[in-house]
Design a protein around this motif. Structure first.
Motif, mmCIF file in Angstrom:
data_model
loop_
_atom_site.group_PDB
_atom_site.id
_atom_site.type_symbol
_atom_site.label_atom_id
_atom_site.label_comp_id
_atom_site.label_asym_id
_atom_site.label_seq_id
_atom_site.Cartn_x
_atom_site.Cartn_y
_atom_site.Cartn_z
ATOM 1 N N VAL A 1 2.338 -11.800 -2.851
ATOM 2 C CA VAL A 1 1.399 -10.771 -2.765
ATOM 3 C C VAL A 1 1.989 -9.874 -1.691
ATOM 4 O O VAL A 1 1.989 -8.577 -1.705
ATOM 5 N N LYS B 1 -5.082 -9.759 -2.045
ATOM 6 C CA LYS B 1 -5.245 -9.422 -3.268
ATOM 7 C C LYS B 1 -5.842 -8.060 -3.348
ATOM 8 O O LYS B 1 -5.563 -7.231 -4.095
ATOM 9 N N LEU C 1 -1.360 -11.112 -9.759
ATOM 10 C CA LEU C 1 -1.272 -10.859 -8.320
ATOM 11 C C LEU C 1 -2.613 -10.410 -8.069
ATOM 12 O O LEU C 1 -2.818 -10.422 -6.690
#
Length: 140
Positions: free
Chosen positions: A122, A79, A110
């Motif tokens: 992701v 992330k 996300l």
């Protein structure tokens, strides 16, 4: 992604953990093992504050003598990579939502380090901004 942390005894068993790279990060645990586990949450919270403020995520510095390293979970690393890529290339969340053909709240999740997104989501977002994710398994 491993951030160096300093441990400081507060009392008999209590240990405070701070991170020179992230001044907003402080956590406390009972004993060293617990303090280092709590430090993962502290790091993620400090990093999430930077994301919320649209600030750059500093890379981990080298650990100095007496410091410990705290490793972020793989999903958080992915992330952060997505967030950094978006920041570096000026890609707004609305643009990523358009590229992924999803609604804006899905993009918010996300890049939210507290949300348990699927790694595949992701990965798809990284690909949409021109990056790829690589996972390696090595002997300890």
């Amino acid at each position: 992604m491993k951030y160096p942390v300093k441990l400081q005894r507060l009392g008999d068993d209590e240990i405070m953990v701070t991170c020179p790279d992230l001044p907003a990060m402080t956590s406390v645990g009972t004993g060293e093992a617990d303090a280092l586990r709590e430090a993962v949450d502290g790091l993620c919270s400090a990093l999430q504050m930077l994301i919320a403020d649209r600030q750059a995520i500093p890379p981990p510095s080298a650990a100095k003598r007496g410091m410990k390293l705290v490793e972020l979970p793989p999903l958080a690393v992915a992330k952060i990579g997505l967030y950094n890529a978006m920041l570096q290339h000026g890609i707004r969340k609305s643009e990523l939502a358009r590229r992924l053909q999803v609604h804006l709240p899905q993009v918010d999740r996300l890049i939210d380090l507290r949300h348990q997104s699927k790694l595949e989501q992701v990965q798809a977002a990284l690909e949409a901004v021109g990056y790829r994710m690589e996972i390696r398994v090595m002997a300890a």
